[in-house]
Design a protein around this motif. Structure first.
Motif, PDB file in Angstrom:
ATOM      1  N   ARG A   4       5.680  16.396   5.349  1.00 48.17           N
ATOM      2  CA  ARG A   4       4.893  16.499   6.510  1.00 48.17           C
ATOM      3  C   ARG A   4       4.214  15.176   6.818  1.00 48.17           C
ATOM      4  NH1 ARG A   4       4.336  22.387   6.874  1.00 48.17           N
ATOM      5  NH2 ARG A   4       2.349  22.088   7.876  1.00 48.17           N
ATOM      6  N   ARG A   5       3.726  15.080   8.195  1.00 49.19           N
ATOM      7  CA  ARG A   5       2.571  14.137   7.751  1.00 49.19           C
ATOM      8  C   ARG A   5       1.568  15.054   8.153  1.00 49.19           C
ATOM      9  NH1 ARG A   5       1.682   8.663  10.751  1.00 49.19           N
ATOM     10  NH2 ARG A   5       3.221   8.746   8.680  1.00 49.19           N
ATOM     11  N   PHE A   6       0.792  14.895   7.677  1.00 50.54           N
ATOM     12  CA  PHE A   6      -1.179  15.225   7.655  1.00 50.54           C
ATOM     13  C   PHE A   6      -2.235  14.495   8.111  1.00 50.54           C
ATOM     14  CE2 PHE A   6       1.572  17.858   5.020  1.00 50.54           C
ATOM     15  CZ  PHE A   6       1.683  19.173   5.458  1.00 50.54           C
ATOM     16  N   VAL A  17      -0.892  10.893   5.344  1.00 52.37           N
ATOM     17  CA  VAL A  17      -0.092  11.090   4.314  1.00 52.37           C
ATOM     18  C   VAL A  17       1.403  11.861   4.854  1.00 52.37           C
ATOM     19  CG1 VAL A  17      -1.989  10.508   2.346  1.00 52.37           C
ATOM     20  CG2 VAL A  17      -1.234  12.627   3.634  1.00 52.37           C
ATOM     21  N   ASP A  18       2.012  11.558   4.043  1.00 55.08           N
ATOM     22  CA  ASP A  18       3.450  12.346   4.345  1.00 55.08           C
ATOM     23  C   ASP A  18       3.673  12.820   3.235  1.00 55.08           C
ATOM     24  OD1 ASP A  18       4.503  11.348   7.304  1.00 55.08           O
ATOM     25  OD2 ASP A  18       4.145   9.559   6.779  1.00 55.08           O
ATOM     26  N   VAL A  19       3.861  14.251   2.770  1.00 53.80           N
ATOM     27  CA  VAL A  19       3.499  14.999   1.601  1.00 53.80           C
ATOM     28  C   VAL A  19       4.052  15.680   2.040  1.00 53.80           C
ATOM     29  CG1 VAL A  19       1.850  13.159   0.539  1.00 53.80           C
ATOM     30  CG2 VAL A  19       1.464  15.422   1.792  1.00 53.80           C
ATOM     31  N   PRO A  20       5.060  17.098   0.854  1.00 55.06           N
ATOM     32  CA  PRO A  20       5.168  18.248   1.171  1.00 55.06           C
ATOM     33  C   PRO A  20       4.003  19.238   1.545  1.00 55.06           C
ATOM     34  CG  PRO A  20       6.323  17.276  -0.876  1.00 55.06           C
ATOM     35  CD  PRO A  20       5.191  16.346  -0.252  1.00 55.06           C
ATOM     36  N   PRO A  21       4.112  20.230   2.355  1.00 61.93           N
ATOM     37  CA  PRO A  21       2.530  21.072   1.857  1.00 61.93           C
ATOM     38  C   PRO A  21       1.972  21.949   1.180  1.00 61.93           C
ATOM     39  CG  PRO A  21       4.827  21.982   3.203  1.00 61.93           C
ATOM     40  CD  PRO A  21       5.192  20.315   2.500  1.00 61.93           C
ATOM     41  N   MET A  22       2.700  21.704   0.096  1.00 58.68           N
ATOM     42  CA  MET A  22       1.917  22.225  -1.408  1.00 58.68           C
ATOM     43  C   MET A  22       1.454  21.247  -2.322  1.00 58.68           C
ATOM     44  SD  MET A  22       1.469  25.173  -1.633  1.00 58.68           S
ATOM     45  CE  MET A  22       1.888  26.301  -2.908  1.00 58.68           C
ATOM     46  N   ALA A  23       1.715  19.356  -1.883  1.00 57.06           N
ATOM     47  CA  ALA A  23       1.239  18.937  -3.020  1.00 57.06           C
ATOM     48  C   ALA A  23      -0.326  19.388  -2.889  1.00 57.06           C
ATOM     49  CB  ALA A  23       1.306  17.978  -1.816  1.00 57.06           C
TER      50      ALA A  23
END
Ligand SMILES: Cc1cc2nc3c(=O)[nH]c(=O)nc-3n(C[C@H](O)[C@H](O)[C@H](O)COP(=O)(O)OP(=O)(O)OC[C@H]3O[C@@H](n4cnc5c(N)ncnc54)[C@H](O)[C@@H]3O)c2cc1C
Ligand code: FES
Ligand code: FES
Lengths: 161, 292
Positions: A4-6, A17-23
């Protein structure tokens, strides 16, 4: 879960950043944003080498999932000072020999910046407590404590100028 | 082995109601994450079995400390930093402020929450002895409503708590006690702050004409769950704090603790230290009485 985008504000600059939320915030900083000044020691909250400031508070970035850092403002060692104009805490570590191999140093400096923000003239006890989550295998800590005191003095006289 | 973040779901509903609805629609499927200082350690080690996580750390409904004339209530999402710095907590519940200041490093205290500490239900949790000593109550909330129970009824056994699958801890309630009570807390660990306790103890009490009128002692790491030392208290109530009473209290203590051998310590060391701490606390209690 897919990426997801954060958005987060890192060292004063808005980043996406586009990463899984648990990154882990630590991995996002190092791998997505290339900010490798933040180190990984234990990966379990014990050593403090991954310390950063999140909304002004000291945290271990190995224990923060990126979804809990969305919208936050993050200060890493790269944002503390510049090569040509070091932060007084960095200068004091350099002058006192508060860094040897350097692995703990970014975390120590962030913990010191945080400590001096709360206690501009810290007592010995406050220094020990402020840094008690940051482990160093090289210096034996005495030079680090000296550096903190020196930085406190430098910052106080700097503030008076 | 490291965990792979893409294997996990983590969502952040905007308010408490939405989280409670989620927990009631799919009870047992979702795991709350507050400060993450337990969950993320498991995750980092590749040992987090829960795959669906719901973040409760941004919920303002859980992050406030309220104070009125008789009570202080502490939202489950309050961090240890918030708790130890709160003027009302410092003034009325110094043992809790002290225990909060022992709960890991400053970075850990900035993130770790009291709700996470209690729900994690470690027998070594540092907030538990203080809450037992203060006879705290704990409020649980679900889409069905709220219920409030004495904190000492919250722990049912090793890592077993009275929390239903659709419930969250909402808050801890502390009733203000008379200002002139005796209080004592001590943690014995490998290092002062950053190490999990080998033993942690907290106590409050009152004397009347040299005899114990009230006493409450909470101890961590000496049983499968945080322990309220009711048997030891029974021996002490009404007694004068002399050598004979102290010896008897130590005996009573040994009959109610059941420590284990683990990586941090051994059962026999813990028994010895538990007795020594009890003795220290009772001698300080007596000295406090003499000073008054
Ligand atoms: C380096 C280090 C040192 C530590 N030192 C200590 C110490 O000295 N003493 C000590 O006691 N602890 C210590 N801890 C453990 C930890 O920091 C605490 O237990 C902390 O309070 C956990 O809170 P959290 O919000 O981070 O929990 P999380 O990791 O977010 O959650 C922990 C558990 O509680 C559940 N949970 C969280 N909030 C709620 C809620 N409101 N309702 C229901 N369930 C909930 C979660 O589902 C999860 O199962 C340490 C941890 C680390 C990493
Ligand atoms: S790497 Fe985060 S605390 Fe050690
Ligand atoms: S300088 Fe090497 S660990 Fe601190």
């Amino acid at each position: 879960m897919s990426a997801r985008r954060f958005s987060l504000c890192v060292n004063g600059v808005e980043r996406f950043v586009d990463v899984p939320p648990m990154a882990r915030l630590l991995d996002v900083l190092r791998h997505e944003l290339g900010l490798t000044g933040t180190k990984e020691g234990c990966g379990e909250g014990e050593c403090g080498s991954c310390s950063v400031l999140m909304n002004g508070e000291l945290v271990n970035s190995c224990l923060v999932p990126i979804a809990q850092a969305g919208g936050a403002s993050i200060l890493t060692i790269e944002g503390v000072g510049e090569q040509a104009r070091l932060h007084p805490v960095q200068k004091a570590f350099l002058e006192c020999g508060g860094a040897q191999c350097g692995i703990c140093t970014p975390g120590m400096i962030l913990a010191t910046v945080h400590l001096l923000g709360k206690h501009p003239r810290p007592t010995q006890e406050e220094i020990h407590e402020g840094l008690n989550g940051n482990l160093c295998r090289c210096t034996g800590y005495m030079r680090i404590f000296e550096a903190v005191e020196k930085a406190a003095c430098a910052m106080e006289s700097g503030a008076m100028e | 082995m490291r965990s792979y973040p893409a294997d996990y779901e983590l969502i952040t509903p905007g308010n408490l109601d939405a989280v409670l609805r989620l927990l009631s629609d799919e009870p047992g499927r979702w795991t709350a994450i507050a400060g993450g200082t337990e969950i993320m350690v498991l995750f980092g080690a590749g040992k987090l079995s829960a795959r669906k996580l719901v973040s409760i750390s941004p919920l303002s409904e859980l992050r406030e400390i309220f104070e009125d004339e008789d009570w202080i209530s502490i939202g489950s999402g309050c961090s240890f930093t918030q708790i130890r710095r709160h003027a009302g907590v410092q003034r009325h519940f110094p043992l809790l402020a002290k225990c909060a200041s022992w709960t890991g490093s400053i970075a850990n205290q900035n993130r770790g929450t009291i709700g996470g500490n209690l729900a994690n239900a470690s027998p070594a949790a540092d907030s538990s002895p203080a809450l037992l000593a203060y006879a705290a109550e704990i409020e649980l909330i679900s889409a069905r409503g709220t219920r409030r129970i004495p904190y000492e009824q919250f722990h049912l056994g090793y890592k077993k708590i009275a929390l239903a699958a659709d419930e969250l801890i909402r808050a801890v309630y502390l009733r203000k006690c008379p200002a002139d009570s005796f209080c004592y807390a001590r943690k014995v660990g490998t290092r002062n702050a950053q190490a999990i306790s080998k033993i942690c103890v907290a106590a409050t009490g009152k004397l009347h004409q040299g005899r114990v009128e009230e006493i409450r002692i909470g101890m961590g790491s000496v049983a499968p769950a945080p322990l309220h030392l009711v048997g030891t208290e029974r021996v002490l109530l009404g007694a004068a704090l002399n050598d004979a009473t102290i010896a008897e209290a130590r005996k009573a203590l040994l009959s109610e603790v059941a420590p284990i051998d683990d990586i941090r310590s051994t059962a026999s060391y813990r028994k010895l230290i538990a007795g020594n701490l009890l003795e220290e606390l009772l001698r300080e209690f007596a000295a406090w009485g003499d000073r008054k």
